[in-house]
Scaffold this motif. Sequence first.
Motif, PDB file in Angstrom:
ATOM      1  N   LYS A 197      38.547   1.145  16.461  1.00 43.39           N
ATOM      2  CA  LYS A 197      38.382  -0.309  16.513  1.00 43.39           C
ATOM      3  C   LYS A 197      38.060  -0.794  17.923  1.00 43.39           C
ATOM      4  CE  LYS A 197      40.955  -4.538  15.231  1.00 43.39           C
ATOM      5  NZ  LYS A 197      40.140  -4.967  14.085  1.00 43.39           N
ATOM      6  N   ARG A 198      38.831  -0.315  18.910  1.00 43.13           N
ATOM      7  CA  ARG A 198      38.694  -0.846  20.261  1.00 43.13           C
ATOM      8  C   ARG A 198      37.430  -0.354  20.971  1.00 43.13           C
ATOM      9  NH1 ARG A 198      41.999  -3.823  18.391  1.00 43.13           N
ATOM     10  NH2 ARG A 198      44.199  -4.004  19.028  1.00 43.13           N
ATOM     11  N   ASP A 224      35.882  -1.242  12.143  1.00 44.70           N
ATOM     12  CA  ASP A 224      37.071  -1.778  11.480  1.00 44.70           C
ATOM     13  C   ASP A 224      37.399  -1.052  10.187  1.00 44.70           C
ATOM     14  OD1 ASP A 224      37.856  -3.857  13.275  1.00 44.70           O
ATOM     15  OD2 ASP A 224      36.120  -5.010  12.639  1.00 44.70           O
ATOM     16  N   GLY A 279      34.098  -0.352  17.814  1.00 42.81           N
ATOM     17  CA  GLY A 279      33.856  -1.530  16.996  1.00 42.81           C
ATOM     18  C   GLY A 279      33.876  -1.245  15.504  1.00 42.81           C
TER      19      GLY A 279
END
Length: 457
Positions: free
Chosen positions: A108-109, A114, A112
């Motif tokens: 996620k970090r 999800d 990108g």
Amino acid sequence: MAFLDDNYLIGNATGKRIFNEIKDLPVIDPHNHANVREIADNACYSDAWQLFAATDHYVWEMLRKRGVPESLITGSEASAEEKFLAMAKVFPEIVGNPVYEWIHLDLKRYFGIDERLSEKTGRKIWNAVNEKLATDAFRPQALLTGPLNVEAMSSTDDPVDLLEDHERANAAFGRQIIRPTWRPDKAMKIFAPGWREYIDRVGKRFNRKISTFSDLIDAMRQSHDYFAEKGCLATDHGLELPLRADYLFEDADRIFRRALAGETLTAAEMDCYMGAFLAEAAALNAEKGWVTQLHLGAVRDVRARLFDALGPDVGGDVSNHYQDFLPALVSFLNRFDSKLKVVLYCLDQGHQATLATLARAFGENVRLGSAWWLCDHPTGMRRQLEYIGAVDVYWNFAGMVSDSRKLLSYGSRFEMFRRVLADVLGSLIEYGQMPEEETMKLAVAMAYAEPKRFWNL
């Protein structure tokens, strides 16, 4: 609260304000197992398996628990893609373990992504990650100084190492980001297979014949001085049990000579040698103002089949809460009282009280290390932080360390810690136990400023 949303691990409004104060602070990581050559070479990562799982025994253990064959974990015949897809297939089944959170935080970090990793999404995520890994922004040096925001980190290194990769990496950074840490376990652990061969290596490295304990300590001093020239500021010692510091040098010398001659030693003799060695190493640290880290309690390689097939550091180590740490630590800490900075780590939650109260008793120079290894998860961090506040002083916490071989851990593990820290401190404010102004200063100190000062970073 949704999975890994802005409220992740933080259950109170004050904690969210605290986290906003500390979330973007640079990372100070005084203990890790970084592959410094990988960082110095600065090549693109080959694929998502190399980045997320190829060196991470936390991941390997979870995959074994869900029945993934060893050939798809550490085997050499399966491709990296096959291994990644095998991991993806069982990944929903390890939900609740911190590995599930860490890898999804990384996705996620930094990528990108999800979507959650699963059999359905595995190939899509594999392709998306690999596409980004082929770009310059995802080379090790760019990640460290960019999104990971690492200001200082200390690797773990053998006394015979030349540390050339540290020099190459820091030259590329234009400043010293990576410092070595002196870890002389192979010289100290006289019971280990290959100990005599290692003593020969020490002799060759420093161009001297080593036939006495004094010879070995002279070589260790030479190594210690060399590491100091390269920016080292700490040592690390892995011990199943602490060692007393009142053994006689002449007894250690007699035992050393016997071991070098191939004679069988008793357990008491081995403890005598190792305790004398550790005390000599600590004396060197006291001279230079280095920090002495004691990692205590790991019972190594209990699964014989795994060790016989793959060797150490592959996921066969456990904790034992029946170990008695107190007498030997009292001996060691008294010998070096007010002369030595010491950080104490334990593998089992049951030992936290002993270490925390020892840190309280021995003052400013003895500190409790971060929740280590099998305690390195939100539950373990929270329990430790709550206990520190009750019996010791938060300000004297030694700080978070990643203890990791995996580069992205400097992001995900530090974020997890900072969120738990914010939640614990925020709860104390909301219960009326701490004023918010002082606690905000404390949070910055614990997350960044005080570890940087204590470790001389």
